[in-house]
Design an enzyme around this catalytic site. Structure first.
Site, mmCIF file in Angstrom:
data_model
loop_
_atom_site.group_PDB
_atom_site.id
_atom_site.type_symbol
_atom_site.label_atom_id
_atom_site.label_comp_id
_atom_site.label_asym_id
_atom_site.label_seq_id
_atom_site.Cartn_x
_atom_site.Cartn_y
_atom_site.Cartn_z
ATOM 1 N N THR A 9 39.536 48.813 -7.858
ATOM 2 C CA THR A 9 40.279 49.976 -8.312
ATOM 3 C C THR A 9 39.765 50.517 -9.636
ATOM 4 O O THR A 9 39.600 51.694 -9.810
ATOM 5 C CB THR A 9 41.761 49.584 -8.484
ATOM 6 N N SER B 237 41.028 51.421 -19.650
ATOM 7 C CA SER B 237 42.047 52.446 -19.444
ATOM 8 C C SER B 237 43.161 52.389 -20.491
ATOM 9 O O SER B 237 42.904 52.498 -21.683
ATOM 10 C CB SER B 237 42.600 52.335 -18.030
ATOM 11 N N HIS B 238 44.386 52.140 -20.028
ATOM 12 C CA HIS B 238 45.558 52.170 -20.897
ATOM 13 C C HIS B 238 45.842 50.795 -21.506
ATOM 14 O O HIS B 238 46.821 50.646 -22.232
ATOM 15 C CB HIS B 238 46.748 52.609 -20.062
ATOM 16 N N LYS C 209 33.183 50.007 -15.424
ATOM 17 C CA LYS C 209 33.361 50.552 -14.080
ATOM 18 C C LYS C 209 32.122 51.347 -13.693
ATOM 19 O O LYS C 209 31.586 52.088 -14.509
ATOM 20 C CB LYS C 209 34.596 51.459 -14.080
ATOM 21 N N ASP D 65 45.918 58.729 -21.945
ATOM 22 C CA ASP D 65 45.724 57.291 -22.184
ATOM 23 C C ASP D 65 44.374 56.981 -22.821
ATOM 24 O O ASP D 65 43.642 57.876 -23.231
ATOM 25 C CB ASP D 65 45.889 56.520 -20.866
ATOM 26 N N ASP E 124 41.353 56.168 -21.878
ATOM 27 C CA ASP E 124 40.111 56.815 -21.438
ATOM 28 C C ASP E 124 40.318 58.241 -20.936
ATOM 29 O O ASP E 124 39.401 58.832 -20.367
ATOM 30 C CB ASP E 124 39.444 55.964 -20.359
ATOM 31 N N ASP F 207 42.314 59.653 -18.562
ATOM 32 C CA ASP F 207 42.541 60.080 -17.178
ATOM 33 C C ASP F 207 44.021 60.160 -16.805
ATOM 34 O O ASP F 207 44.367 60.771 -15.804
ATOM 35 C CB ASP F 207 41.747 59.222 -16.170
ATOM 36 N N ARG F 208 44.889 59.540 -17.599
ATOM 37 C CA ARG F 208 46.329 59.617 -17.278
ATOM 38 C C ARG F 208 47.003 60.709 -18.104
ATOM 39 O O ARG F 208 46.490 61.116 -19.140
ATOM 40 C CB ARG F 208 47.012 58.290 -17.593
ATOM 41 N N THR G 126 46.965 52.501 -3.348
ATOM 42 C CA THR G 126 46.881 52.666 -4.791
ATOM 43 C C THR G 126 45.424 52.612 -5.249
ATOM 44 O O THR G 126 44.665 51.773 -4.797
ATOM 45 C CB THR G 126 47.684 51.536 -5.464
ATOM 46 N N GLU H 297 49.119 59.951 -8.511
ATOM 47 C CA GLU H 297 49.699 58.618 -8.419
ATOM 48 C C GLU H 297 50.919 58.562 -9.327
ATOM 49 O O GLU H 297 50.951 59.219 -10.380
ATOM 50 C CB GLU H 297 48.699 57.569 -8.884
ATOM 51 N N GLU H 298 51.866 57.720 -8.941
ATOM 52 C CA GLU H 298 53.087 57.585 -9.746
ATOM 53 C C GLU H 298 52.783 57.056 -11.147
ATOM 54 O O GLU H 298 53.568 57.213 -12.059
ATOM 55 C CB GLU H 298 54.101 56.686 -9.053
ATOM 56 N N SER H 299 51.619 56.419 -11.297
ATOM 57 C CA SER H 299 51.265 55.805 -12.570
ATOM 58 C C SER H 299 50.626 56.799 -13.535
ATOM 59 O O SER H 299 49.711 56.460 -14.271
ATOM 60 C CB SER H 299 50.307 54.651 -12.304
ATOM 61 N N LYS I 276 41.076 60.913 -11.883
ATOM 62 C CA LYS I 276 42.246 61.620 -12.372
ATOM 63 C C LYS I 276 41.907 62.173 -13.757
ATOM 64 O O LYS I 276 40.972 61.700 -14.397
ATOM 65 C CB LYS I 276 43.468 60.710 -12.405
ATOM 66 N N ARG J 273 55.047 44.950 -8.990
ATOM 67 C CA ARG J 273 55.572 46.295 -9.171
ATOM 68 C C ARG J 273 56.508 46.599 -8.003
ATOM 69 O O ARG J 273 56.128 46.440 -6.838
ATOM 70 C CB ARG J 273 54.450 47.328 -9.194
#
Ligand code: G1P
Ligand code: ZN
Length: 548
Positions: A21, A115-116, A128, A282, A284, A286-287, A349, A368-370, A381, A501
């Site tokens: 992921t 990421s976050h 990644k 976040d 990086d 993307d959120r 996901t 995504e919900e996240s 994203k 989760r």
């Protein structure tokens, strides 16, 4: 150029986590062990045959970013890479990497980020690999990387880079051991893409007319991007971007844009000084989190609102082809797709599952919900993209965030939604809970708990509509009579123990009051799911650690 024999870290990089992921994520202490980053990097190179190819390289600036960049550059040269396009000072947001790969026709890219997750010497680091379409490597390639990491016994690394590049801060082209390194401005190309997609004039006019905003960059990578775009190009007052300077440890914060970790912004938006619009991104970039005056926009709702209104932005004026959402994301966007007569997709996901749909032109918007939202403009994203699409919609409609959200609920009904996370669980009990639940799925339909009757129980498997690849074991979906859903899955991105989760959703149609307290509206599905899955009994936890 030297050739160093691989030492003692043969299988360490994949131990306990399959890079998938979001690549490989580990504590900085692990990633910086001698040979660790090198092993994983060489495994990627072995899997992708890099000789003669061009790659984009950059990261979110977290602790170890600079050192890792130098190591990857030296290894790239030793592995025969023709060219690396590098963000100045090693900085590039994740969506900016995705865009650059596509724009420059590169063969792929390397993103350094966790990421976050928190950064700093005690925080996390990650690597990644993205492919030529700009998206995260699909499972076939990550499997190959894993196989290479297991088989690897040596890595190739070039000589001293500092003779050619004493700093990564000067733009320009450099030759290092036969490989070209082009250092570019990390913001320029990305900002130009945003100008193509959105009506900057309309947004600027709205801001000139007194519309106020606050963007919290959380001391992460979007600071320079947001200052350039929101303040310089769109005219937001200087200081509208807060925590704008990227820091190696994100100022000690947890750069995850949600009401828990972006509490400062969340509280400000609910206080007397609230501007018209608040947003955060976040580590990086993307959120995203979107907050209006006194109103939080849940990511699942945000996707639905964006899908319903995207045509108001020039980049989507022709309409959208379809909307894709991850399985645990609420079904709010499905309702929009249905009304618009376009396709709706439910994927596992992880953003990589959207790639084929985007490439094939079947989906235009994904979410995504996240807190991840994006479109076919890149294959990741994109936090600032979501912020700009919201601003474009607000500028065209001339209404507040609250008005737009209420109008949406009045049109489509409301999906009350919440995610409950049980963190730092011992892996054994977390696995036990999932195994137990899976073993009784067929017996669940018809079962009643807390006044809710299970209608269907499924172990989610996904067949990609484009290439037919199948992903199994992607989480449990419990559907209740009356339209509620609960989804349970174990996190694949944590670096400590296991995280369960539990995603909870209850649809209320337009005839019901649309502004209930979210946890109250979900209380039955929460209680029923807890009983059905045996959460308290197996995990010995009475409350989730994080409710978002
Ligand atoms: C989390 C999110 C998921 C997202 C991923 C990478 O993964 O839940 O939606 O794609 O981070 O940003 P998880 O920890 O749940 O496996
Ligand atoms: Zn991220």
């Amino acid at each position: 150029m030297t050739f160093k024999d691989f030492q003692t870290f043969k299988t360490a990089p994949i131990d306990g986590q399959k890079p998938g992921t979001s690549g490989l994520r580990k504590k900085v202490a692990v990633f910086s062990e001698p040979g660790y980053l090198e092993t994983y990097t060489q495994a990627i190179f072995n899997a992708i045959e890099p000789a003669g190819k061009t790659f984009v390289l950059g990261g979110d600036g977290r602790f170890f970013n600079g050192e890792a960049i130098v190591t990857i550059l030296r290894m790239a040269a030793a592995n025969g890479v023709a060219k690396i396009i590098l963000g100045q000072n090693g900085i590039l947001s994740t969506p900016a990497v995705s865009h650059l790969i596509r724009k420059r026709g590169a063969d792929g890219g390397f993103i350094l980020s966790a990421s976050h997750n928190p950064g700093g010497p005690n925080g996390d680091f990650g690597l990644k690999y993205n492919t030529a379409n700009g998206g995260p490597a699909p499972e076939a390639i990550t499997d190959e990387i894993v196989a290479c990491a297991e088989a690897i016994s040596e890595y190739k690394i070039g000589g001293d880079l500092s003779e050619v590049l004493p700093t990564l801060g000067d733009l320009g082209s450099y030759m290092f051991s036969g490989m070209e390194i082009e250092i570019i401005d990390p913001v320029e190309d990305y900002a130009a893409l945003m100008e193509e997609l959105f009506d900057f004039d309309a947004i600027r006019t709205m801001i000139d007319g007194g519309f106020t905003l606050r963007f919290d960059a959380m001391h992460a990578v979007t600071g320079p991007y947001a200052v350039e775009i929101l303040e310089r190009r769109l005219g937001a007052t200087k200081g509208s971007v807060v925590n704008a300077v990227p820091l190696v440890d994100f100022g000690g914060g947890h750069p995850d844009p949600n009401p828990v970790w972006a509490k400062e912004l969340f509280d400000h938006m609910h206080g007397p000084e609230a501007p018209d619009f608040g947003a955060a991104s976040d580590g990086d970039g993307d959120r995203n989190m979107i907050v209006g005056k006194d109103i939080y926009v849940a990511p699942s709702d945000s996707l639905a609102v964006l899908a319903a209104n995207a045509h108001l932005a020039p980049g989507y004026a022709r309409g959208i082809a379809g909307v894709a959402r991850s399985m645990p994301t609420s079904t709010a966007s499905d309702r929009v797709a249905e009304k618009m007569g376009i396709e709706a997709f439910q994927t596992p996901t992880g953003w990589k599952f959207f790639s084929n749909l985007l490439d094939a032109g079947r989906a235009t918007l994904c979410g995504e919900e996240s807190a991840g939202t994006g479109s076919d403009h890149v294959r990741e994203k994109d936090g600032l993209w979501a912020v700009l699409l919201w601003l474009n919609i607000l500028a065209v409609r001339g209404e507040s965030v609250a008005d737009i959200l209420m109008d949406h609920w009045q049109t489509y009904g409301r999906d009350y939604y919440s995610r409950h996370d049980y963190e730092a669980l011992d892996t054994e009990s977390a696995n036990h809970l999932m195994t137990e639940l899976k073993s009784k799925l067929t017996a669940l339909p018809g079962l009643t708990a807390a006044g809710m009757t299970v209608k269907n129980a499924e172990d989610f498997a996904y067949t990609d509509p484009i290439d037919g690849s199948v992903a199994t074991g992607q989480g449990i979906i419990l559907t209740y009579e009356g339209g509620a859903r609960a989804m349970l899955r174990l996190s694949g991105t944590g670096t400590e123990g296991a995280t369960l989760r539990v995603y909870l959703e209850q649809y209320a149609n337009t005839s019901e009051p649309l502004s209930r307290n979210v946890q109250e509206a979900l209380s039955d599905v929460i209680a029923a799911t807890s009983a059905v899955a045996g959460i308290q009994g197996i995990l010995k936890r009475t409350e989730p650690d994080v409710i978002s």
